[in-house]
Write an enzyme that holds these catalytic residues in place. Sequence first.
Site, PDB file in Angstrom:
ATOM      1  CE  LYS A 199      -2.939  -2.509   2.881  1.00 32.43           C
ATOM      2  NZ  LYS A 199      -3.143  -2.507   4.360  1.00 32.43           N
ATOM      3  N   GLY A 352      -0.260  -4.931   9.404  1.00 29.97           N
ATOM      4  CA  GLY A 352      -0.895  -6.281   9.822  1.00 29.97           C
ATOM      5  C   GLY A 352       0.302  -7.267   9.040  1.00 29.97           C
ATOM      6  N   GLY A 375      -3.671   2.070  11.089  1.00 31.31           N
ATOM      7  CA  GLY A 375      -3.696   3.342  10.491  1.00 31.31           C
ATOM      8  C   GLY A 375      -3.476   4.456  11.680  1.00 31.31           C
TER       9      GLY A 375
HETATM   10  P1  ADP Z   1       1.465  -4.241   5.902  1.00 34.05           P
HETATM   11  O1  ADP Z   1       0.261  -4.911   6.181  1.00 34.05           O
HETATM   12  O2  ADP Z   1       2.730  -4.777   6.895  1.00 34.05           O
HETATM   13  O3  ADP Z   1       1.399  -2.694   6.354  1.00 34.05           O
HETATM   14  P2  ADP Z   1       0.901  -4.101   3.157  1.00 34.05           P
HETATM   15  O4  ADP Z   1      -0.165  -4.396   3.497  1.00 34.05           O
HETATM   16  O5  ADP Z   1       1.500  -2.658   2.719  1.00 34.05           O
HETATM   17  O6  ADP Z   1       1.774  -4.391   4.406  1.00 34.05           O
HETATM   18  O7  ADP Z   1       1.720  -5.245   2.103  1.00 34.05           O
HETATM   19  C1  ADP Z   1       1.310  -6.602   2.291  1.00 34.05           C
HETATM   20  C2  ADP Z   1       1.234  -7.216   1.036  1.00 34.05           C
HETATM   21  O8  ADP Z   1       2.176  -6.901  -0.063  1.00 34.05           O
HETATM   22  C3  ADP Z   1       1.468  -8.821   1.204  1.00 34.05           C
HETATM   23  O9  ADP Z   1       0.154  -9.031   0.729  1.00 34.05           O
HETATM   24  C4  ADP Z   1       2.243  -9.370   0.087  1.00 34.05           C
HETATM   25  O10 ADP Z   1       1.853 -10.079  -0.345  1.00 34.05           O
HETATM   26  C5  ADP Z   1       2.147  -7.996  -0.860  1.00 34.05           C
HETATM   27  N1  ADP Z   1       3.555  -7.928  -1.690  1.00 34.05           N
HETATM   28  C6  ADP Z   1       4.828  -7.642  -1.012  1.00 34.05           C
HETATM   29  N2  ADP Z   1       5.754  -7.693  -2.214  1.00 34.05           N
HETATM   30  C7  ADP Z   1       4.983  -7.935  -3.481  1.00 34.05           C
HETATM   31  C8  ADP Z   1       5.192  -8.070  -4.757  1.00 34.05           C
HETATM   32  N3  ADP Z   1       6.728  -7.971  -5.010  1.00 34.05           N
HETATM   33  N4  ADP Z   1       4.257  -8.169  -5.488  1.00 34.05           N
HETATM   34  C9  ADP Z   1       3.100  -8.108  -5.080  1.00 34.05           C
HETATM   35  N5  ADP Z   1       2.488  -8.248  -3.920  1.00 34.05           N
HETATM   36  C10 ADP Z   1       3.457  -8.023  -2.820  1.00 34.05           C
HETATM   37 MG    MG Z   2      -1.602  -5.307   4.959  1.00 34.71          MG
END
Ligand code: ADP
Ligand code: MG
Length: 394
Positions: A199, A352, A375
């Site tokens: 994100k 998360g 958030g």
């Molecule tokens: P967080 O919940 O820790 O803030 P995000 O929700 O931003 O993290 O991102 C987590 C998601 O990003 C996971 O579902 C993971 O599969 C995806 N992700 C990580 N690297 C890649 C990639 N290279 N291509 C597609 N999805 C990815």
């Molecule tokens: Mg996430």
Amino acid sequence: MELKTIEDAGYAGKRVFLRVDFNVPIEKGEVKDDTRIRAALPTIEYLLKQGASLVISSHLGRPKGKAVPEMSLKPVAEKLSSLLGGKEVGFASDCMGDEVKKSAQSLKAGEMLLLENLRFHGEEEEGDEGFARRLASLADCYVNDAFGTCHRKHASIYGITKLFDSTAAGYLIQKEVFALSKLLENPEKPFLMILGGAKVADKIGMVKNLLGKIDTLITGGVMAYTFVQAKNWEIGASKVEHDAVPLAKEIIKEVNKRHLEFHTPLDHIIADRISADSHHFATERGTVPKNWIGVDIGPQAVEEYIDCIKRAKTIFWNGPMGIYEIEEFAKGTEALAKAIGEAGVFSVIGGGDSIAAVNKAGVADRISHICTGGGASLEFLEKGTLPGIEVLKR
Ligand code: ADP
Ligand code: MG
């Protein structure tokens, strides 16, 4: 930041309006994950021990101002009771009204009542003053331990605090504010930020603010491809947030201006599709060939990033390095999680998926602070405070 805390006030014989975050997943009338309920126990137990009675309130889900039976907090009352060793937890079928007021008034020291979902009333999210007044009429003083909702000016978080002489932050808020403030105010240097996940746009505000505090920035995941794209390097069919590329360019400019150490992955694990049985291997350089998808950071990147972790005195990590849900693509994320666990320096992890990855790597107990706020944590790191925290300042 100096907060008014529950240790500053006396609670013997007092009826406390306690706002918590019991926004837990519920399936078929059963709590599926009680992490958030357990997170509020230290505050609940402390207040009860001080001789208070508690009127506990929370939101659950997004019922949009209507009573939705599936989003009732009733199952949470039962779960809370069992977590407190079978202690009785009364349940009120609404969060206001004469009936509820009577139940609240009849509470004796050491007793508690959980109110029904605050968001069954639209006024909660609107921050309605009359609604806040009716909630406040149920108790003598106010304690907030719902860190995850403190970025919202909701009635039970914000407006209500003006209606009590005694307001204070519970242990969960204290812990969260302490850890996040430590990142923002005089972090021990070098300060490393690890940025991954998907994100990108949601996190840019936080990244911009932290650029003024950190020394090193390393990137992985979709975040990295957005930066690689911003450098006009080939990223093949990797997932990227196109709308965020101009922001990534801005950040690269800022990084250069501040002479920060900045890394995109030296190499990548690339796959022909996103699946465990895909054809996949490590690239030799930091670009991704046409039609291939970057799914994890490569072994050279892992080595370089571990070196950054070993040099750091403060670490903040948000977002996995790859598609960690698939074992084959989880190696980069796991290696960094282990290295952070072994580093023995002040470390904070938020997000998360990042938290899930750290749990999976089995190093959660070696991380200094795991953000519960989602958030709210990101917004705190962006702005240095939150509306619901400002009103609890000394
Ligand atoms: P967080 O919940 O820790 O803030 P995000 O929700 O931003 O993290 O991102 C987590 C998601 O990003 C996971 O579902 C993971 O599969 C995806 N992700 C990580 N690297 C890649 C990639 N290279 N291509 C597609 N999805 C990815
Ligand atoms: Mg996430």
